[in-house]
Design an enzyme around this catalytic site. Structure first.
Site, PDB file in Angstrom:
ATOM      1  N   LYS A  62       0.849  -1.209   0.000  1.00  0.00           N
ATOM      2  CA  LYS A  62       0.000   0.000   0.000  1.00  0.00           C
ATOM      3  C   LYS A  62       0.881   1.255   0.000  1.00  0.00           C
ATOM      4  O   LYS A  62       2.094   1.164   0.252  1.00  0.00           O
ATOM      5  CB  LYS A  62      -0.891  -0.011   1.241  1.00  0.00           C
ATOM      6  CG  LYS A  62      -0.131   0.061   2.569  1.00  0.00           C
ATOM      7  CD  LYS A  62      -1.040  -0.239   3.752  1.00  0.00           C
ATOM      8  CE  LYS A  62      -0.247  -0.185   5.053  1.00  0.00           C
ATOM      9  NZ  LYS A  62      -1.046  -0.686   6.192  1.00  0.00           N
ATOM     10  N   ARG A  72     -10.188   0.244  15.112  1.00  0.00           N
ATOM     11  CA  ARG A  72     -10.063   1.041  13.890  1.00  0.00           C
ATOM     12  C   ARG A  72     -11.140   0.567  12.913  1.00  0.00           C
ATOM     13  O   ARG A  72     -12.174   1.191  12.789  1.00  0.00           O
ATOM     14  CB  ARG A  72      -8.644   0.888  13.313  1.00  0.00           C
ATOM     15  CG  ARG A  72      -8.336   1.852  12.203  1.00  0.00           C
ATOM     16  CD  ARG A  72      -6.860   1.836  11.812  1.00  0.00           C
ATOM     17  NE  ARG A  72      -6.433   0.589  11.157  1.00  0.00           N
ATOM     18  CZ  ARG A  72      -5.204   0.400  10.677  1.00  0.00           C
ATOM     19  NH1 ARG A  72      -4.290   1.347  10.792  1.00  0.00           N
ATOM     20  NH2 ARG A  72      -4.877  -0.726  10.101  1.00  0.00           N
ATOM     21  N   MET A  82      10.056  24.702  -0.680  1.00  0.00           N
ATOM     22  CA  MET A  82       9.198  23.714  -1.334  1.00  0.00           C
ATOM     23  C   MET A  82      10.007  22.772  -2.231  1.00  0.00           C
ATOM     24  O   MET A  82       9.800  21.556  -2.248  1.00  0.00           O
ATOM     25  CB  MET A  82       8.124  24.409  -2.178  1.00  0.00           C
ATOM     26  CG  MET A  82       7.114  23.430  -2.755  1.00  0.00           C
ATOM     27  SD  MET A  82       5.902  24.196  -3.836  1.00  0.00           S
ATOM     28  CE  MET A  82       4.973  25.183  -2.682  1.00  0.00           C
ATOM     29  N   TYR A 109      14.460  31.515   3.063  1.00  0.00           N
ATOM     30  CA  TYR A 109      13.266  32.289   3.421  1.00  0.00           C
ATOM     31  C   TYR A 109      13.294  32.734   4.872  1.00  0.00           C
ATOM     32  O   TYR A 109      13.758  31.993   5.750  1.00  0.00           O
ATOM     33  CB  TYR A 109      12.014  31.441   3.187  1.00  0.00           C
ATOM     34  CG  TYR A 109      11.657  31.260   1.730  1.00  0.00           C
ATOM     35  CD1 TYR A 109      11.580  32.363   0.865  1.00  0.00           C
ATOM     36  CD2 TYR A 109      11.386  30.002   1.213  1.00  0.00           C
ATOM     37  CE1 TYR A 109      11.241  32.195  -0.472  1.00  0.00           C
ATOM     38  CE2 TYR A 109      11.047  29.826  -0.121  1.00  0.00           C
ATOM     39  CZ  TYR A 109      10.982  30.932  -0.960  1.00  0.00           C
ATOM     40  OH  TYR A 109      10.644  30.762  -2.275  1.00  0.00           O
TER      41      TYR A 109
HETATM   42  C1  LIG Z   1      -0.215  -1.654   6.902  1.00  0.00           C
HETATM   43  C2  LIG Z   1      -0.772  -2.921   7.462  1.00  0.00           C
HETATM   44  C3  LIG Z   1       0.065  -4.036   7.683  1.00  0.00           C
HETATM   45  C4  LIG Z   1       1.578  -3.985   7.525  1.00  0.00           C
HETATM   46  O1  LIG Z   1       2.139  -3.517   8.746  1.00  0.00           O
HETATM   47  P1  LIG Z   1       3.725  -3.419   8.938  1.00  0.00           P
HETATM   48  O2  LIG Z   1       3.871  -2.967  10.351  1.00  0.00           O
HETATM   49  O3  LIG Z   1       4.206  -2.412   7.971  1.00  0.00           O
HETATM   50  O4  LIG Z   1       4.285  -4.769   8.687  1.00  0.00           O
HETATM   51  C5  LIG Z   1      -0.534  -5.221   8.060  1.00  0.00           C
HETATM   52  N1  LIG Z   1      -1.864  -5.308   8.254  1.00  0.00           N
HETATM   53  C6  LIG Z   1      -2.692  -4.253   8.102  1.00  0.00           C
HETATM   54  C7  LIG Z   1      -4.146  -4.408   8.351  1.00  0.00           C
HETATM   55  C8  LIG Z   1      -2.165  -3.017   7.706  1.00  0.00           C
HETATM   56  O5  LIG Z   1      -2.986  -1.972   7.570  1.00  0.00           O
END
Ligand SMILES: *Cc1c(COP(=O)(O)O)cnc(C)c1O
Length: 366
Positions: free
Chosen positions: A37, A134, A311, A262
Site C-alpha cells: 500500500k 479502527r 518547497m 526564506y
Molecule cells: C499496513 C498494514 C500491515 C503492515 O504492517 P507493517 O507494520 O508495515 O508490517 C498489516 N496489516 C494491516 C491491516 C495493515 O494496515
C-alpha cells in the site's frame, strides 16, 4: 523522461534479502502477504509487486485504485483491499480485487452488489476488531454476518483476520495475548458456520517477530520488507530498500551577517559555504528538518540543513566539505539515516518513507 536529478533507488536485492529473512522465521507452509500500500511504502508499489509476485502468495493495498494499478501492471496474485469504499464495488469486481468487509454496512452492500450481478462465491475477507478499534466487526457480530452470507452463495469467505494494536510493544504483551485469544475464539465460531477452509491471519511485521504463536495461516509483511524490524538487532539484519539521492545545484560562499533562505532563518556568524540541493518539502523533506535538525551526506560527511526547508530545495552547510556543483548528495541510503530523519521530528520510518512524493523519480535496481 524525467528532468529530476533527485532519484529514489529501490533495491530489489534488499527486498529479496528481507523477504528471505522473514521466511526463515515462518513455518514453510505459512503464506506471505506482502503489503504494498501507499506506493509500496513510498517506493513504487507496482515495481515492488512485480519483483515479488512469484515469491509471495498475496498482496495487500489500502484502496481500490492501488489494486487496479497492480492489475494493470500484470499482477495475477490475489489482492486484498484493506479499506474498500462502497462506491468502488464495480471496479473492485472488474479487476478481481478482494475486499476486506469490516462492518455490517460493507458486508450487506457488497453482498447486495454481487447478488445483483449474479456472481457466486466472490472471495471476501472478514476483518474483526480485537482491540485496535479502527476497522472491524466485533466478536458478537458473527451471527448477524451469517444471516447475510447464508441468504445465497454470492460471497465466499476467503479469510478472516484481525490487526494487533501494539505488537511492537513488550509492555503491552498481555493486551496482545488477549487479542490473539479473542481472534482464536472468533475463528472457531466462524468455522462452525461454514464447511470450507479459510485462511486466518493476524500479524504485521512486529507481530511476526514477537508473536510466532499468532502467525496462523498467513502473515502480512509490510515495513520489514522495506528494511525495518522492531529493534536495532533485527533492523541490522535487514537491508535498506529506499535510497534517496540528489546532486548539488549550486554552491555559495557567504560572509558573516549574511542570511540563507526564506525569512532569513539562518544568519551566518562566520564565513560559510552552502550547497543548494533540489529536494524540498514538496518532495517529502519535512520543514521540521530545517534549521539544523536534519542533515544529508556529501562526500561521506554530514551537511546540516541551513534555515528553512523550501518547497523545492534545501540549503546545507558544506563549509568543511570538499565538494563541487554536480556532486552526488545522499539524502538517505541506510536505515540509520532514515531513522535519523524520523528522530529529528519525533516520527517513525514508516512516515519518512511514505512521505517521499510522487515528484521524485523512481528507479528499480534489480
Ligand atoms: C499496513 C498494514 C500491515 C503492515 O504492517 P507493517 O507494520 O508495515 O508490517 C498489516 N496489516 C494491516 C491491516 C495493515 O494496515
Amino acid at each position: 523522461m524525467s528532468n529530476h536529478v533527485t532519484v529514489l533507488k529501490i533495491d530489489g536485492k534488499a527486498l529479496d534479502h528481507n523477504l528471505q529473512f522473514f521466511k526463515t522465521r515462518l513455518n514453510p507452509n505459512t503464506m506471505i502477504l506482502a503489503v504494498v500500500k501507499a506506493f509500496g511504502y513510498g517506493s513504487d508499489g507496482v515495481l515492488v509487486a512485480q519483483h515479488l509476485a512469484s515469491k509471495v502468495d498475496y498482496f495487500a493495498v489500502a484502496y481500490a485504485d492501488e489494486g487496479i494499478a497492480l492489475r494493470e501492471a500484470g499482477i495475477k496474485n490475489p489482492i486484498l483491499v484493506l479499506h474498500p469504499q462502497i462506491q468502488n464495488w464495480e471496479i473492485i469486481v472488474r479487476y478481481h480485487l478482494e475486499p476486506s468487509l469490516y462492518n455490517y454496512k460493507t458486508l450487506q452492500s457488497f453482498a447486495g452488489f454481487c447478488t445483483e450481478k449474479k456472481l457466486s462465491n466472490y472471495p471476501v475477507h472478514l476483518k474483526f476488531n480485537t482491540g485496535l478499534n479502527r476497522l472491524g466487526f466485533w466478536h458478537q457480530d458473527i451471527k448477524a454476518i451469517f444471516t447475510v452470507l447464508n441468504t445465497n452463495n454470492a460471497l465466499k469467505i476467503k479469510s478472516i483476520f484481525s490487526h494487533l494494536a501494539a505488537s511492537e510493544d513488550q509492555n503491552e504483551e498481555a493486551f496482545t495475548h488477549k487479542q490473539i485469544t479473542d481472534f482464536k475464539a472468533i475463528a472457531k465460531q466462524v468455522r462452525e458456520h461454514i464447511d470450507y477452509p479459510i485462511i486466518l491471519h493476524m500479524t504485521n511485521t512486529s507481530g511476526i517477530l514477537n508473536f510466532p504463536e499468532a502467525h496462523f495461516d498467513m502473515v502480512r509483511l509490510g515495513i520489514g520488507l522495506y528494511g525495518f524490524g522492531n529493534d536495532d538487532n533485527i533492523t541490522n539484519q535487514l537491508q535498506n530498500t529506499h535510497n534517496l539521492y540528489s546532486v548539488i545545484s549550486q554552491i555559495h560562499q557567504i560572509e558573516s551577517g549574511e542570511s540563507v533562505g526564506y525569512n532569513r532563518a539562518f544568519i551566518a556568524k562566520k564565513y560559510t559555504k552552502t550547497a543548494t540541493i533540489p529536494i524540498g518539502h514538496a518532495d517529502g523533506i519535512s520543514r521540521q528538518l530545517g534549521n539544523g535538525n536534519g542533515y544529508v551526506l556529501i562526500n561521506n560527511q554530514k551537511a546540516i540543513i541551513l534555515g528553512n526547508v523550501c518547497m523545492d530545495m534545501i540549503m546545507v552547510d558544506v563549509t568543511k566539505i570538499d565538494c563541487n556543483e554536480g556532486d552526488e548528495v545522499i539524502i538517505f541510503n541506510s536505515q540509520k539515516s532514515i531513522e535519523h530523519f524520523a528522530a529529528a521530528y519525533n516520527s517513525i520510518p514508516y512516515e519518512i518513507l511514505t512521505a517521499i512524493s510522487q515528484r521524485v523519480k523512481r528507479v528499480f535496481v534489480e
